[in-house]
Design a protein around this motif. Structure first.
Motif, PDB file in Angstrom:
ATOM      1  N   UNK A  38       0.814  -1.220   0.000  1.00 21.30           N
ATOM      2  CA  UNK A  38       0.000   0.000   0.000  1.00 21.30           C
ATOM      3  C   UNK A  38       0.855   1.282   0.000  1.00 21.30           C
ATOM      4  N   UNK A  39       2.004   1.262   0.679  1.00 19.88           N
ATOM      5  CA  UNK A  39       2.887   2.424   0.664  1.00 19.88           C
ATOM      6  C   UNK A  39       3.444   2.661  -0.749  1.00 19.88           C
ATOM      7  N   UNK A  40       3.726   1.598  -1.459  1.00 16.78           N
ATOM      8  CA  UNK A  40       4.177   1.712  -2.844  1.00 16.78           C
ATOM      9  C   UNK A  40       3.099   2.379  -3.701  1.00 16.78           C
ATOM     10  N   UNK A  41       1.849   2.020  -3.470  1.00 12.71           N
ATOM     11  CA  UNK A  41       0.750   2.642  -4.214  1.00 12.71           C
ATOM     12  C   UNK A  41       0.687   4.141  -3.923  1.00 12.71           C
ATOM     13  N   UNK A  55      -7.165  13.951   1.340  1.00  6.29           N
ATOM     14  CA  UNK A  55      -8.466  13.576   0.779  1.00  6.29           C
ATOM     15  C   UNK A  55      -8.339  13.187  -0.691  1.00  6.29           C
ATOM     16  N   UNK A  56      -7.614  13.986  -1.481  1.00  7.17           N
ATOM     17  CA  UNK A  56      -7.435  13.683  -2.913  1.00  7.17           C
ATOM     18  C   UNK A  56      -6.683  12.369  -3.108  1.00  7.17           C
ATOM     19  N   UNK A  60      -8.021   8.916  -4.908  1.00  7.39           N
ATOM     20  CA  UNK A  60      -7.289   8.287  -6.016  1.00  7.39           C
ATOM     21  C   UNK A  60      -7.003   6.810  -5.721  1.00  7.39           C
ATOM     22  N   UNK A  61      -6.647   6.518  -4.477  1.00 13.03           N
ATOM     23  CA  UNK A  61      -6.278   5.155  -4.087  1.00 13.03           C
ATOM     24  C   UNK A  61      -7.452   4.346  -3.538  1.00 13.03           C
ATOM     25  N   UNK A  68      -5.311   5.786   5.442  1.00 11.71           N
ATOM     26  CA  UNK A  68      -4.264   6.573   4.789  1.00 11.71           C
ATOM     27  C   UNK A  68      -3.455   7.423   5.777  1.00 11.71           C
ATOM     28  N   UNK A  69      -4.107   8.039   6.741  1.00 13.54           N
ATOM     29  CA  UNK A  69      -3.404   8.942   7.661  1.00 13.54           C
ATOM     30  C   UNK A  69      -2.296   8.239   8.445  1.00 13.54           C
ATOM     31  N   UNK A  70      -2.563   7.090   9.095  1.00 15.46           N
ATOM     32  CA  UNK A  70      -1.460   6.436   9.816  1.00 15.46           C
ATOM     33  C   UNK A  70      -0.366   5.918   8.868  1.00 15.46           C
ATOM     34  N   UNK A  71      -0.770   5.485   7.668  1.00 11.63           N
ATOM     35  CA  UNK A  71       0.219   5.021   6.689  1.00 11.63           C
ATOM     36  C   UNK A  71       1.134   6.176   6.285  1.00 11.63           C
ATOM     37  N   UNK A  72       0.538   7.327   6.008  1.00 15.63           N
ATOM     38  CA  UNK A  72       1.324   8.508   5.630  1.00 15.63           C
ATOM     39  C   UNK A  72       2.241   8.927   6.780  1.00 15.63           C
TER      40      UNK A  72
END
Length: 145
Positions: A38-41, A55-56, A60-61, A68-72
């Motif tokens: 998922x990080x690669x995506x 949000x954008x 897209x993903x 997404x927030x904790x991954x980022x």
């Protein structure tokens, strides 16, 4: 019709199994870089369009902010990207690539291309599969409306 309802005749199961195999394949390639699939995506999306809002990027993903927030945040801690709150609207958080992501891009994409080529998927077959999957996805989306 009963034979059609067996597990191995289910399109959903074939897609599920294939997705699992792809995830394993990508995981083996990305692990040396310290990335998850998922990080690669996320990186792929940002390599296409850097400096987007959370949000954008989530749209897209097709990922919710809860994923997404904790991954980022993990990617930020590992030097792949940075998050910046908008000065005009504090509710908006923008995500930008860090130098590490730009520097590693060629190596990462090269390794991914190598492993895909090792699967012996010809370009024409690849394009045909992409077209069929997008058509299937569109049909399923229409059904939901």
């Amino acid at each position: 019709m009963e034979d059609f309802m067996t597990l191995n005749k289910q399109l959903c199961f074939a897609i599920y199994e294939t997705a699992g195999e792809f995830t394993k394949l990508y995981t083996s390639v990305l692990q040396p870089f310290g990335l998850t699939y998922p990080q690669y995506l996320v990186l792929l999306a940002l390599w296409e369009n850097d400096g987007v809002t959370v949000k954008e990027l989530g749209e897209k993903l097709n990922l919710g902010t809860g994923t997404l927030t904790p991954m980022a945040s993990r990617m930020e801690a590992n030097g792949w990207l940075r998050k910046e709150r908008s000065k005009e609207d504090e509710r908006k958080v923008f995500i930008y690539l860090e130098d590490k992501a730009r520097i590693e891009k060629a190596d990462i994409t090269s390794k991914v291309a190598e492993v895909i080529q090792s699967c012996q998927i010809e370009l024409e077959e690849y394009e045909q599969l992409m077209k069929q999957l997008h058509t299937l996805q569109d049909k399923i989306k229409i059904r939901k409306l």
